[in-house]
Design a protein around this motif. Structure first.
Motif, PDB file in Angstrom:
ATOM      1  N   HIS A 168       5.472  -6.536 -14.060  1.00  0.00           N
ATOM      2  CA  HIS A 168       5.297  -5.107 -14.290  1.00  0.00           C
ATOM      3  C   HIS A 168       3.872  -4.612 -14.091  1.00  0.00           C
ATOM      4  CE1 HIS A 168       9.368  -4.324 -15.783  1.00  0.00           C
ATOM      5  NE2 HIS A 168       9.321  -5.605 -16.075  1.00  0.00           N
ATOM      6  N   GLN A 169       2.908  -5.496 -14.224  1.00  0.00           N
ATOM      7  CA  GLN A 169       1.517  -5.040 -14.107  1.00  0.00           C
ATOM      8  C   GLN A 169       0.614  -6.220 -13.775  1.00  0.00           C
ATOM      9  OE1 GLN A 169      -0.009  -3.800 -17.870  1.00  0.00           O
ATOM     10  NE2 GLN A 169       1.032  -5.412 -18.984  1.00  0.00           N
ATOM     11  N   LYS A 170      -0.652  -5.908 -13.575  1.00  0.00           N
ATOM     12  CA  LYS A 170      -1.650  -6.954 -13.283  1.00  0.00           C
ATOM     13  C   LYS A 170      -1.165  -7.899 -12.182  1.00  0.00           C
ATOM     14  CE  LYS A 170      -3.751  -6.897 -17.827  1.00  0.00           C
ATOM     15  NZ  LYS A 170      -3.885  -7.510 -19.110  1.00  0.00           N
ATOM     16  N   PHE A 171      -0.828  -7.318 -11.069  1.00  0.00           N
ATOM     17  CA  PHE A 171      -0.322  -8.116  -9.952  1.00  0.00           C
ATOM     18  C   PHE A 171      -1.434  -8.977  -9.344  1.00  0.00           C
ATOM     19  CE2 PHE A 171       2.229  -4.252 -10.236  1.00  0.00           C
ATOM     20  CZ  PHE A 171       3.475  -4.821 -10.454  1.00  0.00           C
ATOM     21  N   LEU A 191       9.850 -16.878 -10.853  1.00  0.00           N
ATOM     22  CA  LEU A 191       9.570 -16.229  -9.566  1.00  0.00           C
ATOM     23  C   LEU A 191       9.639 -14.723  -9.769  1.00  0.00           C
ATOM     24  CD1 LEU A 191       9.194 -16.444  -6.448  1.00  0.00           C
ATOM     25  CD2 LEU A 191      11.685 -16.238  -6.285  1.00  0.00           C
ATOM     26  N   PHE A 192       8.533 -14.050  -9.456  1.00  0.00           N
ATOM     27  CA  PHE A 192       8.524 -12.591  -9.525  1.00  0.00           C
ATOM     28  C   PHE A 192       8.969 -12.068  -8.161  1.00  0.00           C
ATOM     29  CE2 PHE A 192       5.130 -13.803 -12.605  1.00  0.00           C
ATOM     30  CZ  PHE A 192       5.805 -13.392 -13.743  1.00  0.00           C
ATOM     31  N   VAL A 193      10.075 -11.381  -8.150  1.00  0.00           N
ATOM     32  CA  VAL A 193      10.673 -11.043  -6.852  1.00  0.00           C
ATOM     33  C   VAL A 193      10.173  -9.724  -6.268  1.00  0.00           C
ATOM     34  CG1 VAL A 193      12.769 -12.400  -7.225  1.00  0.00           C
ATOM     35  CG2 VAL A 193      12.696 -10.015  -7.994  1.00  0.00           C
ATOM     36  N   ASN A 194       9.444  -8.954  -7.074  1.00  0.00           N
ATOM     37  CA  ASN A 194       8.978  -7.658  -6.557  1.00  0.00           C
ATOM     38  C   ASN A 194       7.670  -7.832  -5.777  1.00  0.00           C
ATOM     39  OD1 ASN A 194       8.075  -8.290  -9.240  1.00  0.00           O
ATOM     40  ND2 ASN A 194       7.254  -6.234  -9.468  1.00  0.00           N
ATOM     41  N   TYR A 195       7.761  -8.560  -4.669  1.00  0.00           N
ATOM     42  CA  TYR A 195       6.591  -8.843  -3.825  1.00  0.00           C
ATOM     43  C   TYR A 195       5.879  -7.546  -3.409  1.00  0.00           C
ATOM     44  CZ  TYR A 195       8.499 -13.577  -2.936  1.00  0.00           C
ATOM     45  OH  TYR A 195       8.972 -14.862  -3.033  1.00  0.00           O
ATOM     46  N   GLN A 206       1.260  -3.929  -2.527  1.00  0.00           N
ATOM     47  CA  GLN A 206       0.654  -2.609  -2.627  1.00  0.00           C
ATOM     48  C   GLN A 206      -0.716  -2.699  -3.304  1.00  0.00           C
ATOM     49  OE1 GLN A 206       1.703  -0.017  -0.948  1.00  0.00           O
ATOM     50  NE2 GLN A 206      -0.271   0.853  -1.579  1.00  0.00           N
ATOM     51  N   GLN A 207      -0.781  -3.522  -4.345  1.00  0.00           N
ATOM     52  CA  GLN A 207      -2.075  -3.635  -5.034  1.00  0.00           C
ATOM     53  C   GLN A 207      -3.113  -4.311  -4.123  1.00  0.00           C
ATOM     54  OE1 GLN A 207      -1.689  -4.919  -9.083  1.00  0.00           O
ATOM     55  NE2 GLN A 207      -3.752  -4.250  -9.544  1.00  0.00           N
ATOM     56  N   ILE A 208      -2.674  -5.267  -3.338  1.00  0.00           N
ATOM     57  CA  ILE A 208      -3.586  -5.915  -2.376  1.00  0.00           C
ATOM     58  C   ILE A 208      -4.112  -4.867  -1.387  1.00  0.00           C
ATOM     59  CG2 ILE A 208      -3.616  -7.532  -0.412  1.00  0.00           C
ATOM     60  CD1 ILE A 208      -1.648  -9.285  -2.170  1.00  0.00           C
ATOM     61  N   ARG A 209      -3.209  -4.042  -0.888  1.00  0.00           N
ATOM     62  CA  ARG A 209      -3.639  -2.977   0.048  1.00  0.00           C
ATOM     63  C   ARG A 209      -4.626  -2.042  -0.628  1.00  0.00           C
ATOM     64  NH1 ARG A 209       1.969  -2.383   1.032  1.00  0.00           N
ATOM     65  NH2 ARG A 209       2.577  -3.471   2.931  1.00  0.00           N
ATOM     66  N   ALA A 256      -1.898  -9.493   7.817  1.00  0.00           N
ATOM     67  CA  ALA A 256      -2.238  -9.303   9.235  1.00  0.00           C
ATOM     68  C   ALA A 256      -2.696  -7.868   9.499  1.00  0.00           C
ATOM     69  CB  ALA A 256      -1.028  -9.638  10.097  1.00  0.00           C
ATOM     70  N   GLU A 257      -2.231  -6.955   8.672  1.00  0.00           N
ATOM     71  CA  GLU A 257      -2.577  -5.541   8.904  1.00  0.00           C
ATOM     72  C   GLU A 257      -3.793  -5.076   8.126  1.00  0.00           C
ATOM     73  OE1 GLU A 257       0.947  -3.344   8.131  1.00  0.00           O
ATOM     74  OE2 GLU A 257       1.923  -4.113   9.941  1.00  0.00           O
ATOM     75  N   LEU A 258      -4.394  -5.957   7.358  1.00  0.00           N
ATOM     76  CA  LEU A 258      -5.548  -5.556   6.548  1.00  0.00           C
ATOM     77  C   LEU A 258      -6.808  -6.226   7.108  1.00  0.00           C
ATOM     78  CD1 LEU A 258      -3.868  -5.964   3.042  1.00  0.00           C
ATOM     79  CD2 LEU A 258      -4.501  -3.809   4.148  1.00  0.00           C
ATOM     80  N   PRO A 259      -7.629  -5.451   7.827  1.00  0.00           N
ATOM     81  CA  PRO A 259      -8.720  -6.095   8.564  1.00  0.00           C
ATOM     82  C   PRO A 259      -9.797  -6.729   7.681  1.00  0.00           C
ATOM     83  CG  PRO A 259      -8.737  -3.686   8.848  1.00  0.00           C
ATOM     84  CD  PRO A 259      -7.511  -4.025   8.082  1.00  0.00           C
ATOM     85  N   ASN A 260      -9.866  -6.350   6.402  1.00  0.00           N
ATOM     86  CA  ASN A 260     -10.910  -6.967   5.560  1.00  0.00           C
ATOM     87  C   ASN A 260     -10.342  -7.957   4.533  1.00  0.00           C
ATOM     88  OD1 ASN A 260      -9.713  -4.785   4.207  1.00  0.00           O
ATOM     89  ND2 ASN A 260     -11.483  -4.481   2.882  1.00  0.00           N
ATOM     90  N   ALA A 261      -9.061  -8.299   4.681  1.00  0.00           N
ATOM     91  CA  ALA A 261      -8.454  -9.190   3.692  1.00  0.00           C
ATOM     92  C   ALA A 261      -8.357 -10.621   4.203  1.00  0.00           C
ATOM     93  CB  ALA A 261      -7.053  -8.691   3.347  1.00  0.00           C
ATOM     94  N   TRP A 262      -8.769 -11.550   3.355  1.00  0.00           N
ATOM     95  CA  TRP A 262      -8.585 -12.974   3.623  1.00  0.00           C
ATOM     96  C   TRP A 262      -7.559 -13.505   2.623  1.00  0.00           C
ATOM     97  CZ3 TRP A 262     -11.176 -16.433   6.980  1.00  0.00           C
ATOM     98  CH2 TRP A 262     -12.158 -15.848   7.782  1.00  0.00           C
TER      99      TRP A 262
END
Ligand code: SF4
Length: 330
Positions: free
Chosen positions: A61-64, A108-112, A117-120, A159-165
């Motif tokens: 629910h939070q703190k992803f 397993l948290f299924v709401n990937y 979204q938080q990563i983005r 792949a779509e986030l140019p600054n994410a590793w």
């Protein structure tokens, strides 16, 4: 392999759960309201449960995504971790998860999509800055891939986030999905490795080091960035010979010049985790090694720790340049 599935009622119809249920048609299905009802109660025996863990499927629910602990990093300034799963298929005796969780069942948290979204969002806050995300903190990133489809779902997002590793940390050989797609330039597949003698004793159920090295070499040949994690270093009286042999084996299969990063860290655990693990496995020789307790952390005695870090560090630096070497001093 899994004979009980616990499913939170609110996500019972989630397509990921439907697909997973199909993989385990004979499993008993138990509905629950919140995964914590099954996972958190104190009167559970981790050791016993580990023999046949159930799979609990839930919604987070939070703190992803959370800031990574200090000292956790491979060269970036901003480090985060996220856990789509709690607990692991393997059974490493030094694993802190045994000390942290009451239950050995897998969650397993299924709401990937909420994690994604938080990563983005984090990446978009500072688009000019490289941001590192670590996925193998509360589980092995790839071991359960055929069931969870975790990498398959997250790699296109990265792949779509140019600054994410992304670091996928693993002892697994579940690399088929990665081999079947083009290598992602900002994804590091980081293999944890130990000498055979250590792996045989304390890394139950994990693929042998030689299989992990083979998997790493295959991925590297296909253009994937590879990391090597010699963490935790485990003391044995002949540790220098053991690690020398391991490094020689690794670098005869893996191109050192093309490696992304190599990290090194010694065995250490918060005291309360250590006590719980010792109680679970009182006969385990790992816990009877020359250890000390300093400021709430149990680790090897300072001189031994330093000697192991120095010796293994020097050996590694014969193969890799210093700028790719990340000794972990927590
Ligand atoms: S592979 Fe990692 S997460 Fe899994 S049991 Fe071993 S140390 Fe723990």
């Amino acid at each position: 392999m899994i004979d009980t599935l616990y499913i939170e009622s609110a996500v019972a119809e989630h397509p990921r759960i439907t697909a997973i249920r199909r993989r385990f048609p004979a499993a008993r299905v138990v509905n629950c309201e919140r995964y914590g009802e099954v996972f958190n109660p104190k009167a559970q025996n981790f050791r016993l449960q580990k023999q046949k863990p159930a799979l609990i499927m839930a919604r987070k629910h939070q703190k992803f995504v959370l800031p990574a602990p200090a000292g956790y990093g491979i060269g970036g300034e901003r480090n985060y971790y996220f856990s789509h799963m709690l607990n692991c298929l393997y059974d490493c005796r030094y694993c802190f998860l045994q000390g942290m969780y009451q239950s050995a069942n897998y969650v397993l948290f299924v709401n990937y999509e909420d994690f994604q979204q938080q990563i983005r969002d984090i990446c978009r806050e500072t688009p000019e800055e490289a941001i590192y995300f670590f996925s193998g903190y509360d589980c092995d990133s790839l071991a359960f891939e055929p069931v969870t489809g975790f990498a398959e779902a997250f790699l296109p997002v990265f792949a779509e986030l140019p600054n994410a590793w992304l670091e996928l940390r693993t002892k697994s050989t579940q690399i088929r999905g990665l081999l079947n797609r083009p290598a992602l330039p900002r994804c590091v597949v980081a293999f944890s490795l130990s000498p055979d003698s250590v792996a045989n004793k304390v890394e139950a159920k994990a693929p042998s080091p030689v299989k992990r090295i083979e998997a790493a070499a295959k991925l590297q040949q296909q253009g994937w960035q590879i990391g090597l994690r010699f963490d935790p270093l485990i003391y044995q009286h002949d540790y220098q010979d053991q690690y020398r042999q391991l490094f020689s084996q690794v670098f005869s299969a893996i191109d050192a010049d093309a490696l992304h990063s190599v990290s090194l860290g010694v065995f250490r655990l918060p005291e309360h985790f250590f006590k719980k693990m010792h109680k679970l496995y009182p006969e385990e020789r790992l816990f009877a090694s020359p250890l000390q307790n300093a400021s709430g952390m149990v680790s090897y005695k300072a001189e031994l720790e330093q000697a192991m870090m120095n010796d293994c560090g020097e050996m590694l630096l014969q193969y890799i340049p210093r700028e790719r070497f990340f000794p972990c001093h927590l």
